[in-house]
Design an enzyme around this catalytic site. Structure first.
Site, PDB file in Angstrom:
ATOM      1  N   ASP A 154       5.922   7.802  18.379  1.00  0.00           N
ATOM      2  CA  ASP A 154       5.260   8.269  19.599  1.00  0.00           C
ATOM      3  C   ASP A 154       3.946   7.500  19.708  1.00  0.00           C
ATOM      4  OD1 ASP A 154       3.568   9.469  17.765  1.00  0.00           O
ATOM      5  OD2 ASP A 154       3.865  11.519  18.478  1.00  0.00           O
ATOM      6  N   CYS A 205       4.800   9.113  13.580  1.00  0.00           N
ATOM      7  CA  CYS A 205       4.082   9.915  14.570  1.00  0.00           C
ATOM      8  C   CYS A 205       2.722  10.224  13.945  1.00  0.00           C
ATOM      9  CB  CYS A 205       4.872  11.160  14.998  1.00  0.00           C
ATOM     10  SG  CYS A 205       5.114  12.432  13.737  1.00  0.00           S
ATOM     11  N   THR A 228       1.704  12.815  12.118  1.00  0.00           N
ATOM     12  CA  THR A 228       1.856  13.321  10.750  1.00  0.00           C
ATOM     13  C   THR A 228       3.132  12.846  10.061  1.00  0.00           C
ATOM     14  OG1 THR A 228       3.048  15.239  11.597  1.00  0.00           O
ATOM     15  CG2 THR A 228       0.647  15.484  11.318  1.00  0.00           C
ATOM     16  N   HIS A 251      17.618   9.676  -5.092  1.00  0.00           N
ATOM     17  CA  HIS A 251      18.279  10.978  -5.250  1.00  0.00           C
ATOM     18  C   HIS A 251      18.855  11.530  -3.949  1.00  0.00           C
ATOM     19  CE1 HIS A 251      16.410  12.403  -9.334  1.00  0.00           C
ATOM     20  NE2 HIS A 251      17.046  11.243  -9.424  1.00  0.00           N
ATOM     21  N   HIS A 276      24.106  13.325  -7.545  1.00  0.00           N
ATOM     22  CA  HIS A 276      23.359  13.380  -6.276  1.00  0.00           C
ATOM     23  C   HIS A 276      24.295  13.261  -5.074  1.00  0.00           C
ATOM     24  CE1 HIS A 276      19.810  13.344  -8.663  1.00  0.00           C
ATOM     25  NE2 HIS A 276      20.189  12.225  -9.251  1.00  0.00           N
TER      26      HIS A 276
HETATM   27  C1  RB5 Z   1       0.802  14.015  18.652  1.00  0.00           C
HETATM   28  O1  RB5 Z   1      -0.487  14.440  18.960  1.00  0.00           O
HETATM   29  C2  RB5 Z   1       1.262  14.641  17.354  1.00  0.00           C
HETATM   30  O2  RB5 Z   1       1.406  16.012  17.494  1.00  0.00           O
HETATM   31  C3  RB5 Z   1       2.546  14.012  16.878  1.00  0.00           C
HETATM   32  O3  RB5 Z   1       2.372  12.646  16.759  1.00  0.00           O
HETATM   33  C4  RB5 Z   1       3.052  14.456  15.528  1.00  0.00           C
HETATM   34  O4  RB5 Z   1       2.033  14.425  14.578  1.00  0.00           O
HETATM   35  C5  RB5 Z   1       3.829  15.700  15.476  1.00  0.00           C
HETATM   36  O5  RB5 Z   1       4.403  16.066  14.446  1.00  0.00           O
END
Ligand code: RB5
Length: 148
Positions: free
Chosen positions: A7, A64, A66, A97, A132
């Site tokens: 994203d 993204c 996180t 694994h 596994h």
């Molecule tokens: C975008 O602001 C953020 O929420 C997205 O990139 C991600 O971290 C969601 O899991």
């Protein structure tokens, strides 16, 4: 061939990974997003994940903010085992694994150099099979709606 997706928040990290893949001569297909305009990650996760499941791409890498949202979305595609990793050990073990076929990282979590090392570990490690494989088969059974 590596499927890439992100994203807007993951875009800078995806660009770092693209630079790395180009340096190493590894082919990739970028399923978007291509701009920093705010967008939703699910569609990009799905497009990249579909390319992995169809065999068009061997593995995928998603970014993204996180690494969490985009990995959850990718894991909704049947046959995808996507692991959000922020350390090299987990990235390696996700292959050894768990036979992970996609890696997810967070641009707000890992810096560019660590991300490169994580990608290296993910791409170089091989699935160990054996006991596994049985566990991977059980995950697939859950996907088919079977009760273990
Ligand atoms: C975008 O602001 C953020 O929420 C997205 O990139 C991600 O971290 C969601 O899991």
């Amino acid at each position: 061939m590596i499927a890439l997706g992100s994203d807007h928040a993951g875009l800078p990290l995806k660009k770092e990974i693209i630079a790395m893949l180009e340096e190493k001569g590894i082919a990739y297909h970028d399923y978007g997003t291509y701009t920093t305009d705010s967008c939703d990650y699910a569609m990009f996760a799905q497009r990249a994940a579909n390319a992995v499941v169809s065999g068009e791409c061997e593995r995928g890498i998603l970014c993204c903010g996180t690494g969490i949202g985009i990995s959850i979305a990718a894991n909704k595609v049947k046959g995808i085992r996507c692991c959000a990793c922020s350390d090299c050990f987990s990235a390696k073990m996700s292959r050894v694994h768990n036979d992970a076929n996609m890696l997810a990282m967070g641009a707000r979590v890992v810096g560019p150099e660590l991300a490169r090392m994580i990608v290296e570990n993910f791409l170089e490690a091989e699935f160990e099979g054996g006991r596994h494989q049985r566990r991977i088969d059980q995950i697939a059974a859950i996907e088919r709606g079977e009760t273990l």
